[in-house]
Write a protein that holds these residues in place. Sequence first.
Motif, PDB file in Angstrom:
ATOM      1  N   ASN A  29     -32.042  44.415 -18.753  1.00  0.00           N
ATOM      2  CA  ASN A  29     -31.110  45.030 -17.808  1.00  0.00           C
ATOM      3  C   ASN A  29     -29.767  45.322 -18.470  1.00  0.00           C
ATOM      4  OD1 ASN A  29     -30.885  45.647 -14.777  1.00  0.00           O
ATOM      5  ND2 ASN A  29     -29.012  44.479 -15.172  1.00  0.00           N
ATOM      6  N   ASP A  30     -29.320  44.408 -19.348  1.00  0.00           N
ATOM      7  CA  ASP A  30     -28.079  44.630 -20.080  1.00  0.00           C
ATOM      8  C   ASP A  30     -28.164  45.874 -20.954  1.00  0.00           C
ATOM      9  OD1 ASP A  30     -27.023  42.399 -18.933  1.00  0.00           O
ATOM     10  OD2 ASP A  30     -27.349  41.093 -20.657  1.00  0.00           O
ATOM     11  N   PRO A  48     -19.422  52.199  -7.516  1.00  0.00           N
ATOM     12  CA  PRO A  48     -19.816  50.837  -7.118  1.00  0.00           C
ATOM     13  C   PRO A  48     -21.278  50.721  -6.676  1.00  0.00           C
ATOM     14  CG  PRO A  48     -17.691  51.422  -6.174  1.00  0.00           C
ATOM     15  CD  PRO A  48     -18.249  52.672  -6.769  1.00  0.00           C
ATOM     16  N   ASP A  49     -21.787  51.720  -5.965  1.00  0.00           N
ATOM     17  CA  ASP A  49     -23.160  51.627  -5.457  1.00  0.00           C
ATOM     18  C   ASP A  49     -24.171  51.594  -6.606  1.00  0.00           C
ATOM     19  OD1 ASP A  49     -22.208  51.631  -2.885  1.00  0.00           O
ATOM     20  OD2 ASP A  49     -22.500  53.784  -2.589  1.00  0.00           O
ATOM     21  N   ILE A  54     -27.725  48.333 -10.342  1.00  0.00           N
ATOM     22  CA  ILE A  54     -28.070  47.893 -11.693  1.00  0.00           C
ATOM     23  C   ILE A  54     -27.998  46.376 -11.808  1.00  0.00           C
ATOM     24  CG2 ILE A  54     -27.305  47.922 -14.108  1.00  0.00           C
ATOM     25  CD1 ILE A  54     -26.365  50.804 -13.647  1.00  0.00           C
ATOM     26  N   LEU A  55     -26.999  45.771 -11.147  1.00  0.00           N
ATOM     27  CA  LEU A  55     -26.748  44.336 -11.292  1.00  0.00           C
ATOM     28  C   LEU A  55     -27.548  43.478 -10.322  1.00  0.00           C
ATOM     29  CD1 LEU A  55     -22.851  44.522 -11.653  1.00  0.00           C
ATOM     30  CD2 LEU A  55     -24.487  44.020 -13.461  1.00  0.00           C
ATOM     31  N   THR A  56     -28.213  44.072  -9.363  1.00  0.00           N
ATOM     32  CA  THR A  56     -28.937  43.296  -8.350  1.00  0.00           C
ATOM     33  C   THR A  56     -29.930  42.287  -8.934  1.00  0.00           C
ATOM     34  OG1 THR A  56     -28.671  44.985  -6.641  1.00  0.00           O
ATOM     35  CG2 THR A  56     -30.533  43.471  -6.396  1.00  0.00           C
ATOM     36  N   ARG A  62     -22.701  42.204  -5.891  1.00  0.00           N
ATOM     37  CA  ARG A  62     -21.470  42.795  -5.336  1.00  0.00           C
ATOM     38  C   ARG A  62     -20.224  42.174  -5.958  1.00  0.00           C
ATOM     39  NH1 ARG A  62     -22.514  46.213  -1.338  1.00  0.00           N
ATOM     40  NH2 ARG A  62     -24.525  46.076  -0.271  1.00  0.00           N
ATOM     41  N   ARG A  63     -20.262  40.861  -6.144  1.00  0.00           N
ATOM     42  CA  ARG A  63     -19.122  40.191  -6.775  1.00  0.00           C
ATOM     43  C   ARG A  63     -18.941  40.679  -8.215  1.00  0.00           C
ATOM     44  NH1 ARG A  63     -18.670  33.707  -8.114  1.00  0.00           N
ATOM     45  NH2 ARG A  63     -16.597  33.765  -9.026  1.00  0.00           N
ATOM     46  N   LYS A  64     -20.042  40.784  -8.960  1.00  0.00           N
ATOM     47  CA  LYS A  64     -19.962  41.251 -10.342  1.00  0.00           C
ATOM     48  C   LYS A  64     -19.509  42.710 -10.408  1.00  0.00           C
ATOM     49  CE  LYS A  64     -23.408  37.980 -12.021  1.00  0.00           C
ATOM     50  NZ  LYS A  64     -24.792  37.763 -12.500  1.00  0.00           N
ATOM     51  N   THR A  65     -19.920  43.498  -9.434  1.00  0.00           N
ATOM     52  CA  THR A  65     -19.464  44.889  -9.390  1.00  0.00           C
ATOM     53  C   THR A  65     -17.954  44.955  -9.222  1.00  0.00           C
ATOM     54  OG1 THR A  65     -21.552  45.696  -8.468  1.00  0.00           O
ATOM     55  CG2 THR A  65     -19.595  47.048  -8.105  1.00  0.00           C
TER      56      THR A  65
END
Length: 235
Positions: A29-30, A48-49, A54-56, A62-65
Amino acid sequence: PNDPRPSARSAHAHQSVHAFGERRAQRANDRRSCERAETPAELLALGPDTLTAILTPLGLARRKTRMLVSLSELLLARHHGRVPSSMADLVALPGVGRKTAAVVMAQAFGAQDVFPVDAHIHRVAVRCGISFGASVGRAETELMRWFAEYKSSASTTHGAKHVADEAANRESGWLRLHKQLLLFGREHCRATRHDMDACMLCCWAAPDGVRALNERNPARFVPLSTHSADRYVIR
């Protein structure tokens, strides 16, 4: 039939495979994320969306975003879109602590005077009697003192099949020790239900005070308090 060891081994193997799969998925993912955005400006352009999607798989998306958006904005506003090289500037960025900053300084900028310490290294240091500080910051200072002679030692690996690349040869001794202690703590000196007699390091290095605490609290790692450190520290 009543022997619990096979089931325990099976559970441990399942956990190891699961953890390996998670790390592998995170690395993949990275790589995908880096391919989508290589600069702060490109990351902000994703929106952001898209970042959250990508981070899910990593959790707390959401915090990481929010952190990545804030970090990218600060990099553009204060550092012209470039990653700073000083500890003070790095830790001022959202989501960047001292350990992450030290890794960036060592890996990206070749800093020789940092010793990145995380929870795994802190735990190993406490169990071996090197540090009894309640904080990672104090453990970092004590590890620097203990391993001062390795600060700038270069890699000495030789042989056609084992020659390290140029970057690895320039790697500081502290950075190599960081990696070695990190992997040892993660794979062999775990925080929960740790058998000190079976551990190749704790079986001879752990002071009596650490052993006593481990026996009283076998289910989790408990650092020694600073007021009792002098009784157990190895001189």
